[in-house]
Design a protein around this motif. Structure first.
Motif, PDB file in Angstrom:
ATOM      1  N   LYS A 160       0.688  -1.117   0.104  1.00  0.00           N
ATOM      2  CA  LYS A 160       0.095  -0.039   0.127  1.00  0.00           C
ATOM      3  C   LYS A 160       0.911   1.190  -0.011  1.00  0.00           C
ATOM      4  CE  LYS A 160      -0.605   0.061   5.026  1.00  0.00           C
ATOM      5  NZ  LYS A 160      -1.719  -0.172   5.992  1.00  0.00           N
ATOM      6  N   TRP A 161       2.038   1.141   0.322  1.00  0.00           N
ATOM      7  CA  TRP A 161       2.998   2.278   0.138  1.00  0.00           C
ATOM      8  C   TRP A 161       3.858   2.301  -0.995  1.00  0.00           C
ATOM      9  CZ3 TRP A 161       3.451  -0.118   5.319  1.00  0.00           C
ATOM     10  CH2 TRP A 161       2.456   0.244   6.379  1.00  0.00           C
ATOM     11  N   GLY A 162       3.455   1.453  -1.880  1.00  0.00           N
ATOM     12  CA  GLY A 162       4.160   1.323  -3.279  1.00  0.00           C
ATOM     13  C   GLY A 162       5.690   0.584  -3.359  1.00  0.00           C
ATOM     14  N   ILE A 163       5.426  -0.062  -2.156  1.00  0.00           N
ATOM     15  CA  ILE A 163       6.881  -0.783  -2.049  1.00  0.00           C
ATOM     16  C   ILE A 163       6.523  -2.374  -2.692  1.00  0.00           C
ATOM     17  CG2 ILE A 163       8.220  -1.951  -0.358  1.00  0.00           C
ATOM     18  CD1 ILE A 163       7.607  -0.027   1.790  1.00  0.00           C
ATOM     19  N   GLU A 164       7.513  -2.898  -3.748  1.00  0.00           N
ATOM     20  CA  GLU A 164       7.164  -3.885  -4.125  1.00  0.00           C
ATOM     21  C   GLU A 164       7.478  -5.231  -3.120  1.00  0.00           C
ATOM     22  OE1 GLU A 164       9.528  -4.257  -7.665  1.00  0.00           O
ATOM     23  OE2 GLU A 164       8.374  -2.404  -8.826  1.00  0.00           O
ATOM     24  N   LYS A 165       8.456  -5.125  -2.398  1.00  0.00           N
ATOM     25  CA  LYS A 165       8.961  -6.097  -1.737  1.00  0.00           C
ATOM     26  C   LYS A 165       9.821  -5.849  -0.506  1.00  0.00           C
ATOM     27  CE  LYS A 165      13.443  -7.157  -3.984  1.00  0.00           C
ATOM     28  NZ  LYS A 165      14.098  -8.410  -4.457  1.00  0.00           N
ATOM     29  N   ILE A 166       9.982  -6.621   0.537  1.00  0.00           N
ATOM     30  CA  ILE A 166      10.675  -6.054   1.599  1.00  0.00           C
ATOM     31  C   ILE A 166      12.024  -7.071   1.647  1.00  0.00           C
ATOM     32  CG2 ILE A 166      11.241  -6.279   4.187  1.00  0.00           C
ATOM     33  CD1 ILE A 166       9.089  -4.199   3.233  1.00  0.00           C
ATOM     34  N   ASP A 167      13.158  -6.248   1.421  1.00  0.00           N
ATOM     35  CA  ASP A 167      14.624  -6.847   1.185  1.00  0.00           C
ATOM     36  C   ASP A 167      15.445  -7.311   2.432  1.00  0.00           C
ATOM     37  OD1 ASP A 167      14.717  -6.455  -1.668  1.00  0.00           O
ATOM     38  OD2 ASP A 167      14.439  -4.316  -0.944  1.00  0.00           O
ATOM     39  N   LYS A 168      15.266  -6.482   3.622  1.00  0.00           N
ATOM     40  CA  LYS A 168      15.756  -6.593   4.736  1.00  0.00           C
ATOM     41  C   LYS A 168      14.880  -6.660   5.976  1.00  0.00           C
ATOM     42  CE  LYS A 168      20.043  -6.980   3.015  1.00  0.00           C
ATOM     43  NZ  LYS A 168      21.070  -8.230   3.358  1.00  0.00           N
ATOM     44  N   PHE A 169      15.149  -7.459   7.022  1.00  0.00           N
ATOM     45  CA  PHE A 169      14.235  -7.066   8.292  1.00  0.00           C
ATOM     46  C   PHE A 169      15.440  -7.034   9.308  1.00  0.00           C
ATOM     47  CE2 PHE A 169      11.797 -10.048   5.369  1.00  0.00           C
ATOM     48  CZ  PHE A 169      10.566  -9.341   5.459  1.00  0.00           C
ATOM     49  N   GLY A 170      14.806  -6.096  10.271  1.00  0.00           N
ATOM     50  CA  GLY A 170      15.755  -5.937  11.585  1.00  0.00           C
ATOM     51  C   GLY A 170      14.776  -5.776  12.864  1.00  0.00           C
ATOM     52  N   VAL A 171      15.619  -5.894  13.850  1.00  0.00           N
ATOM     53  CA  VAL A 171      15.091  -5.769  15.159  1.00  0.00           C
ATOM     54  C   VAL A 171      15.701  -4.947  16.073  1.00  0.00           C
ATOM     55  CG1 VAL A 171      14.050  -8.199  15.216  1.00  0.00           C
ATOM     56  CG2 VAL A 171      16.236  -7.956  16.124  1.00  0.00           C
ATOM     57  N   MET A 172      14.907  -4.248  17.047  1.00  0.00           N
ATOM     58  CA  MET A 172      15.592  -3.566  18.199  1.00  0.00           C
ATOM     59  C   MET A 172      14.836  -3.766  19.329  1.00  0.00           C
ATOM     60  SD  MET A 172      15.420   0.215  16.195  1.00  0.00           S
ATOM     61  CE  MET A 172      16.625   1.023  17.162  1.00  0.00           C
ATOM     62  N   GLY A 173      15.524  -4.728  20.119  1.00  0.00           N
ATOM     63  CA  GLY A 173      14.962  -4.991  21.454  1.00  0.00           C
ATOM     64  C   GLY A 173      14.797  -6.612  21.367  1.00  0.00           C
ATOM     65  N   THR A 174      14.665  -7.053  22.731  1.00  0.00           N
ATOM     66  CA  THR A 174      14.487  -8.509  22.946  1.00  0.00           C
ATOM     67  C   THR A 174      13.062  -8.876  22.696  1.00  0.00           C
ATOM     68  OG1 THR A 174      15.973  -8.327  24.792  1.00  0.00           O
ATOM     69  CG2 THR A 174      14.715 -10.210  24.693  1.00  0.00           C
ATOM     70  N   VAL A 175      11.980  -8.045  23.020  1.00  0.00           N
ATOM     71  CA  VAL A 175      10.574  -8.419  22.650  1.00  0.00           C
ATOM     72  C   VAL A 175      10.646  -8.443  21.123  1.00  0.00           C
ATOM     73  CG1 VAL A 175       8.387  -7.275  22.583  1.00  0.00           C
ATOM     74  CG2 VAL A 175       9.974  -7.231  24.660  1.00  0.00           C
TER      75      VAL A 175
END
Length: 269
Positions: A192-207
């Motif tokens: 919906k934001w015009g993004i074709e795909k997600i290339d990278k995933f990241g986390v900030m924090g243990t939860v």
């Protein structure tokens, strides 16, 4: 990166910088000579700076004094200018005699190749591109190839970032996270934001790590998240970050400083 976008902003910065030196007998003529502009231009700019409460002056004349508001502005503009200069220097460093790329096909020494970015990686192939270079030595498909005489521009669209905010452990942690919402974003909701795909995933924090593990998300960014995310987007990659509570504040500030598009999604139940 936006830098001195408004007309006259650079001149304001320079005049404020001169006044901040606190020279007791600084005259408009002195400022004009140092900046290479007319005394009239200095006078007009000083009037604007006084109106904006960035400097003070008795009857619009010397001595001029910079206000706390003016000091804050000079510092902010100086940091912006430094970041811009660093980016320019980084770009200039790319204009070196030899470049490495990945051969998209078998390449022979002396052949001219086109250069393009794909999934954040620079490739060289025999197909025509806006940027091109000469091959210095034979290379097989998939090998690194040495290139020289680079010309043109490599087409690259800056990636986007989706930041998913999660409950802190005091708010219930992963047990209070909206997994359906996150799963939808992970699978296709980003479109919906015009993004074709997600290339990278990241986390900030243990939860965030716990949520990612439950969803089997392939985490590739978990250290130096802000700088890694910016580096990825500048290579044309789209990034989704799971962030706990207010951990995303530094990331958001850095994204805004670099003019990188981002969207925030609240994943609290």
């Amino acid at each position: 990166m936006k830098i001195f976008k408004k007309r006259g902003a650079m001149t304001h910065f320079q005049i404020l910088s001169e006044i901040s030196k606190q020279e007791p007998h600084l005259r408009q003529k002195d400022i004009a000579e140092r900046l290479g502009i007319t005394v009239q231009a200095v006078s007009e700019n000083i009037k604007s700076l006084i109106d904006d409460e960035l400097i003070t002056s008795k009857d619009g004349r010397s001595p001029y004094k910079i206000t706390q508001k003016g000091i804050a502005k000079v510092k902010k503009d100086a940091i912006t200018l430094r970041k811009y200069s660093d980016n320019v220097l980084e770009t200039m460093n790319y204009y070196k005699s030899v470049w490495p790329a990945i051969a998209k096909e078998d390449l022979k020494k002396g052949v001219k190749v086109g250069l393009f970015m794909e999934d954040g990686i620079l490739y060289a192939s025999k197909t025509q591109q806006d940027a091109c270079a000469d091959v210095l030595c034979d290379a097989k498909k998939g090998e690194d190839v040495a290139l020289t005489s680079l010309t043109g521009m490599i087409e690259l669209e800056i990636g986007q970032v989706i930041i998913v905010t999660l409950p802190t452990i005091n708010q219930g942690g992963s047990r209070k996270a909206d997994f359906e919402l996150i799963k939808n974003l992970y699978q296709s909701g980003f479109k919906k934001w015009g993004i074709e795909k997600i290339d990278k995933f990241g986390v900030m924090g243990t939860v965030a790590r716990a949520v990612a593990d439950k969803l089997d998300m392939p985490i590739s960014i978990d250290l130096a998240v802000a700088s890694s995310t910016i580096s990825a987007t500048k290579k044309g990659l789209n990034v989704l970050i799971l962030a706990v509570g207010n951990m995303n504040k530094v990331l958001i500030k850095d994204l805004e400083d670099e003019d990188i598009k981002y969207n925030i999604v609240d994943a609290h139940k």
